[in-house]
Each structure stands twice: as structure tokens, then as C-alpha cells.
Design a protein around this motif. Structure first.
Motif, mmCIF file in Angstrom:
data_model
loop_
_atom_site.group_PDB
_atom_site.id
_atom_site.type_symbol
_atom_site.label_atom_id
_atom_site.label_comp_id
_atom_site.label_asym_id
_atom_site.label_seq_id
_atom_site.Cartn_x
_atom_site.Cartn_y
_atom_site.Cartn_z
ATOM 1 N N UNK A 66 0.736 -1.151 0.020
ATOM 2 C CA UNK A 66 -0.016 -0.079 -0.098
ATOM 3 C C UNK A 66 0.788 1.335 0.121
ATOM 4 N N UNK A 67 1.979 1.368 0.892
ATOM 5 C CA UNK A 67 2.646 2.384 0.936
ATOM 6 C C UNK A 67 3.483 2.610 -0.409
ATOM 7 N N UNK A 68 3.938 1.702 -1.155
ATOM 8 C CA UNK A 68 4.563 1.700 -2.405
ATOM 9 C C UNK A 68 3.684 2.125 -3.520
ATOM 10 N N UNK A 69 2.779 1.366 -3.503
ATOM 11 C CA UNK A 69 1.510 1.880 -4.661
ATOM 12 C C UNK A 69 1.059 3.433 -4.482
ATOM 13 N N UNK A 70 0.903 3.699 -3.105
ATOM 14 C CA UNK A 70 0.566 4.933 -2.838
ATOM 15 C C UNK A 70 1.557 6.063 -3.044
ATOM 16 N N UNK A 71 2.719 5.841 -2.950
ATOM 17 C CA UNK A 71 3.991 6.818 -3.059
ATOM 18 C C UNK A 71 4.134 6.790 -4.674
ATOM 19 N N UNK A 72 3.779 6.086 -5.478
ATOM 20 C CA UNK A 72 3.980 5.996 -7.016
ATOM 21 C C UNK A 72 2.806 7.022 -7.484
ATOM 22 N N UNK A 73 1.663 6.770 -6.879
ATOM 23 C CA UNK A 73 0.515 7.564 -7.552
ATOM 24 C C UNK A 73 0.290 8.780 -6.616
ATOM 25 N N UNK A 74 1.023 9.404 -5.685
ATOM 26 C CA UNK A 74 0.684 10.344 -5.094
ATOM 27 C C UNK A 74 0.099 11.479 -5.379
ATOM 28 N N UNK A 75 0.596 11.926 -6.353
ATOM 29 C CA UNK A 75 0.246 13.410 -7.000
ATOM 30 C C UNK A 75 -0.779 13.434 -8.260
#
Length: 107
Positions: A66-75
Motif C-alpha cells: 500500500x505504501x509503495x503503490x500510494x507513493x507512486x501515484x501520490x500526485x
């Protein structure tokens, strides 16, 4: 002849009668579907609660993914069609990735 032999003969005679002459079961299986589901679900829960290290590793893996996928598509901003498709693609990729990871960790 013994009483056991007579009991077996009578049971064999009943079993050899045509299907129309004896009562048939109401269900395809001996227990209803809901009862089978409850028993199997309880066995599954016991299996997983007896191995807490496996549960902790699954929880940590989910949080990391979840952290990896969330940081990839943060913006990702906007409400146009492309950003909506991007969000759906993210959810699909995360689901497939977690499925592959957890399928490889099954004992």
C-alpha cells in the motif's frame, strides 16, 4: 444363521430395492450448504489463527505494498477520464500484485 447375518441380509435387501421404492435424500449432500460453509470456514480460521507469524507477515506485506503503490501515484489530480483510468489501473495492479505475492506464500 446368526442375528448379524440376518441384519446384513435385510440391509442388503433394502439397499437393492429400486430408487422409486425407498425415500430419497432431500439434499444432494448429507449436510446443507450453509452447514458445510460454517464448518469449513471455522477450520480455515483455526488454521490461520494457529500461525500468527504468517498473519503478521501478510499484514506487513499489505502495508508495504500500500505504501509503495500510494507513493507512486501520490500526485494524481484531476477528474478527467485519464486520471480516473489511472486510478482504476492502480487498484487493479495492486490487487493482482498482492494476489501473486500471497499465492507464492501459501504453505
Amino acid at each position: 444363521s446368526s442375528s448379524l447375518c440376518q441384519d446384513n441380509d435385510s440391509a442388503l435387501h433394502v439397499a437393492m430395492q429400486p430408487a422409486g421404492d425407498r425415500p430419497m435424500a432431500q439434499h444432494l449432500y448429507q449436510a446443507p450448504l450453509w452447514a458445510q460453509f460454517r464448518v469449513l470456514f471455522r477450520k480455515w480460521l483455526l488454521l490461520h489463527w494457529r500461525s500468527p507469524s504468517y498473519n503478521v507477515s501478510r499484514l506487513v506485506t499489505c502495508v508495504l505494498i500500500a505504501c509503495i503503490m500510494g507513493s507512486i501515484f501520490w500526485q494524481i489530480t484531476g477528474s478527467d477520464q485519464q486520471s480516473v483510468f489511472t486510478r482504476f489501473a492502480l487498484q487493479f495492479m495492486a490487487l493482482i500484485f498482492m494476489g501473486i505475492v500471497f499465492a507464492n506464500t501459501i504453505r
